[in-house]
Design a protein around this motif. Structure first.
Motif, mmCIF file in Angstrom:
data_model
loop_
_atom_site.group_PDB
_atom_site.id
_atom_site.type_symbol
_atom_site.label_atom_id
_atom_site.label_comp_id
_atom_site.label_asym_id
_atom_site.label_seq_id
_atom_site.Cartn_x
_atom_site.Cartn_y
_atom_site.Cartn_z
ATOM 1 N N PHE A 284 -9.012 44.181 2.242
ATOM 2 C CA PHE A 284 -8.764 45.611 2.376
ATOM 3 C C PHE A 284 -8.778 46.326 1.029
ATOM 4 O O PHE A 284 -8.716 47.540 0.963
ATOM 5 N N VAL A 285 -8.831 45.542 -0.072
ATOM 6 C CA VAL A 285 -8.900 46.167 -1.389
ATOM 7 C C VAL A 285 -10.312 46.717 -1.610
ATOM 8 O O VAL A 285 -10.491 47.767 -2.198
ATOM 9 N N PHE A 286 -11.317 45.987 -1.133
ATOM 10 C CA PHE A 286 -12.703 46.408 -1.336
ATOM 11 C C PHE A 286 -13.415 46.517 -0.001
ATOM 12 O O PHE A 286 -13.873 45.523 0.558
ATOM 13 N N VAL A 288 -16.281 47.341 1.061
ATOM 14 C CA VAL A 288 -17.632 46.806 1.276
ATOM 15 C C VAL A 288 -17.519 45.336 1.708
ATOM 16 O O VAL A 288 -18.159 44.902 2.672
ATOM 17 N N THR A 289 -16.678 44.599 0.998
ATOM 18 C CA THR A 289 -16.448 43.195 1.348
ATOM 19 C C THR A 289 -15.845 43.102 2.752
ATOM 20 O O THR A 289 -16.204 42.212 3.529
ATOM 21 N N THR A 307 -4.656 54.549 7.724
ATOM 22 C CA THR A 307 -4.891 54.427 6.283
ATOM 23 C C THR A 307 -5.935 53.354 5.980
ATOM 24 O O THR A 307 -6.795 53.540 5.127
ATOM 25 N N ILE A 311 -9.575 54.337 4.133
ATOM 26 C CA ILE A 311 -10.018 53.813 2.830
ATOM 27 C C ILE A 311 -11.527 53.517 2.867
ATOM 28 O O ILE A 311 -12.242 53.752 1.898
ATOM 29 N N GLN A 314 -13.259 56.846 2.487
ATOM 30 C CA GLN A 314 -12.906 57.461 1.194
ATOM 31 C C GLN A 314 -13.711 56.857 0.045
ATOM 32 O O GLN A 314 -14.058 57.536 -0.901
ATOM 33 N N LEU A 315 -13.996 55.557 0.138
ATOM 34 C CA LEU A 315 -14.697 54.893 -0.965
ATOM 35 C C LEU A 315 -16.207 54.815 -0.723
ATOM 36 O O LEU A 315 -16.912 54.049 -1.382
ATOM 37 N N GLY A 559 0.942 50.645 4.947
ATOM 38 C CA GLY A 559 0.027 51.724 4.596
ATOM 39 C C GLY A 559 0.464 53.109 5.054
ATOM 40 O O GLY A 559 -0.304 54.056 4.967
#
Lengths: 573, 76
Positions: A284-286, A288-289, A307, A311, A314-315, A559
């Motif tokens: 959940f940090v990245f 795309v992964t 949330t 994300i 948002q990214l 979150g």
């Protein structure tokens, strides 16, 4: 079917070789999950039998604790007495709390089911919670056993060995030390302790407690909310029928197992034959992964906090990768920022989006609404209509039913999915779970004498009869004699494109409304600019006296905006 | 580099960013702080961090982030 194990065994019989739960390459088929949890269940029973000192609870104990004494005139006395009698007669099953350190792995599911096989109920515990809070939970639930998926070292089983403990075993020692420090004196078991022969399914009645989750109370003391087998089954049946969910789903689980929302995923798998993929949290940090992982694992269904979904957009993730197998995106727990949900819907219009509304005090959710382009064009997302196993009404302060459109009232829920109550807190239970007044209520679903949950959430019906969440009732303040919904201020500020996330709170001491806000990247507005814009949107008396801009809104582990931390940040002078 | 360290210290002041090489693996930075970090870096250095750059290798240390920022500034 009366209990979760009957439903699980039916699924296991139908799909023995299908993957039930998987995480990071570790996977259990339904057959394996059943056999191994029944064997560990047997071991739990044996240890419980040795430990005769700990007292168990019975359902009549629970019920006597939880049903409020009928107060003359305000409760239906006859009904209450009848419920007590019925409960005492039906009750035969003892249940005791077994702690489970709820790690993020597939084996934790096995530990939960093992507790059910032993005829007891589990308490899902956050392994990373502060020791002080852990102590309070262990004191309250008093488990004789705690289960963990973390393994002790080989060195412990062979006392002569001088080898330094490694990896997992060091984690085990840290866990064990923390449990002792928090006052735990019982046994710590892992799956390695499973008995050679499995136990039989105890075929518990629907009213038997299945699990308990502690939520953080506003006073700082965690409250244990206990749910029965019947409550969870009632929700699953209604949920699966409404959305056509079944064995073909591959669930991407986001919610940690010590949060109640995760039970939706676990028992969707266990009672339908679907597959549960426990998503490693670092994904959940990245995003795309994360999306690549969903594609690799062929995830078809997710039910996440907004949330976690926001994300992704948002990214800018969809410029790089698009979910290919995802068909159902459900969300629950807070309001989805509309800007982000629109991006999801515009990029992936064929996905089914569903807004869910629930409460920790009931199994699963109570209301739902499919979200399409039409709903996204509105200013607020509807939470929709009740799930088929719930009766939902809006009530005014006196408990009378509100039916007219656009009138705000408290959401009250009745039905078989309601929790049993708060563990060891009959007073709070009686305040939250009330027997519906037989007096003045006049709505179509307001028959008297029904056990009803007071959610503390305010909502209104729109002209199409769909429910819209308004705010928490403790969000309602009075300022200069006027009633103000802080949620309305938050919602207005949220519509400003400059604001990414915000929350309006009331500063009791200064009698001022304070808006905490995080700006959209690239925006340079100051507090005064925000106040000026809000003046054009809100009545004068509702405009915040102060705007505090934060680089980042504090969020809790799931979150959601952490209001307790915001309250601590409130200016005191 | 100082500007980057300032941004990081705002997120969590208790970390020695000159030494810590596993900000992601050691869970110093989580998904919620990444969103804030990405927007602040983009704003401060006037660069656009595309989704293809959002990988753990680029965020595990202040040094790795600094390299990514310089690369993006050159590309700009």
């Amino acid at each position: 079917m009366n209990n979760l194990l009957d439903a699980f065994e039916a699924a296991a019989e139908k799909y023995p070789d299908k993957t039930a739960a998987a995480c990071r390459g570790e996977a259990f088929t339904f057959r394996k999950l059943k056999e191994r949890s029944a064997r560990l269940g047997q071991r739990i029973k044996e240890v419980m039998a040795e430990d005769s000192s700990a007292s168990g609870i019975t359902l009549s104990d629970l019920f006597d604790q939880f049903v409020p004494e009928p107060a003359a005139g305000s409760y239906d006395e006859n009904h209450s007495a009848e419920v007590r009698k019925h409960s005492a007669a039906e009750n035969a099953a003892p249940g005791r709390a077994v702690g489970v350190m709820a790690g993020r792995d597939a084996e934790t599911i096995l530990l939960f089911l093992a507790v059910l096989y032993s005829g007891n109920f589990y308490v899902a515990i956050d392994p990373d919670m502060p020791t002080g809070k852990l102590r309070k939970i262990l004191e309250d639930a008093a488990p004789a056993i705690v289960l963990t998926s973390v393994r002790p070292s080989q060195a412990q089983s062979a006392p002569d060995s001088r080898e330094e403990p490694q990896g997992d075993s060091r984690e085990y020692e840290a866990l064990s030390a923390r449990l002792r420090e928090a006052g735990f004196t019982g046994r710590i078991l892992t799956e390695d302790d499973a008995a050679a022969v499995p136990t039989e399914n105890p075929h518990l009645p629907a009213s038997a407690p299945a699990y308990m989750i502690y939520t953080s109370g506003s006073t700082g003391t965690p409250k244990g909310v206990l749910k029965s087998h019947g409550a969870v089954l009632s929700f699953q049946e209604a949920y699966q029928n409404t959305f056509g969910l079944g064995a073909e789903e591959i669930i991407g689980n986001q919610t940690p197992f010590f949060f109640d929302a995760s039970a939706k995923d676990i028992y969707l798998m266990a009672t339908s034959g679907a597959t549960l993929e426990v998503l490693p949290p670092e994904l959940f940090v990245f995003p795309v992964t994360l999306i690549r992982y969903l594609n690799e694992r062929h995830i078809t269904y997710v039910c996440w906090v907004p949330t976690a979904l926001a994300i992704v957009t948002q990214l800018g993730t969809f410029q790089e990768v698009i979910p290919e197998t995802l068909k159902k995106v459900f969300f629950v727990g807070e309001v989805f920022p509309l800007k982000q949900l629109r991006k999801w819907q515009e990029t992936l219009p064929d996905i089914e989006y569903v807004n869910l509304y629930g409460s920790t005090e009931l199994a699963g959710v109570a209301c739902w609404c499919r979200i399409g382009a039409k709903e996204l064009a509105e200013e607020t997302l509807p939470i929709g209509r009740p799930l088929s196993n719930c009766q939902v009404r809006l009530a005014d302060e006196a408990g009378n039913t509100i039916t007219g459109p656009d009138q705000t009232g408290e959401i009250r829920i009745a039905g078989p999915a309601l929790a049993e109550g708060y563990y060891h807190d009959p007073e709070k239970t009686a305040q939250t779970f009330v027997i519906r007044s037989s007096g003045k209520s006049a709505g179509q679903t307001a028959e008297p004498g029904v056990r009803e949950l007071r959610t503390g959430d305010l909502a209104r019906f729109d002209h199409e009869g769909l429910l819209h969440f308004v705010s928490r009732s403790d969000d309602q303040i009075k300022l200069q004699g006027r009633r103000i919904e802080l949620g309305e201020i938050t919602a207005a500020a949220d519509r400003l494109p400059e604001i990414r996330r915000c929350c309006a709170l009331f500063n009791e001491k200064r009698k001022k409304i304070t808006l905490f806000a995080e700006l959209t990247p690239g925006c340079e507005e100051g507090p005064r600019d925000i106040i000026r814009k809000l003046k054009g949107m809100l009545s004068d008396y509702m405009v915040p006296g102060k705007v505090i801009l934060l680089d980042q809104m504090p969020l809790n582990a799931n979150g959601k905006i952490d209001r307790t931390r915001l309250k601590e940040m409130m200016p005191q002078s | 580099m100082d500007e980057l360290l300032e941004i990081l210290e705002d997120i969590n002041p208790d970390v020695d960013y000159t030494k810590e090489k596993h900000l992601i693996d050691h869970k110093v930075l989580d998904s919620f702080s990444i969103v804030s970090l990405v927007s602040q870096i983009s704003e401060t250095f006037d660069i656009e961090i595309g989704p293809q750059y959002l990988v753990p290798e680029n965020f595990n240390s202040a040094e790795a982030m600094w390299k990514m920022i310089q690369k993006l500034e050159e590309e700009d």
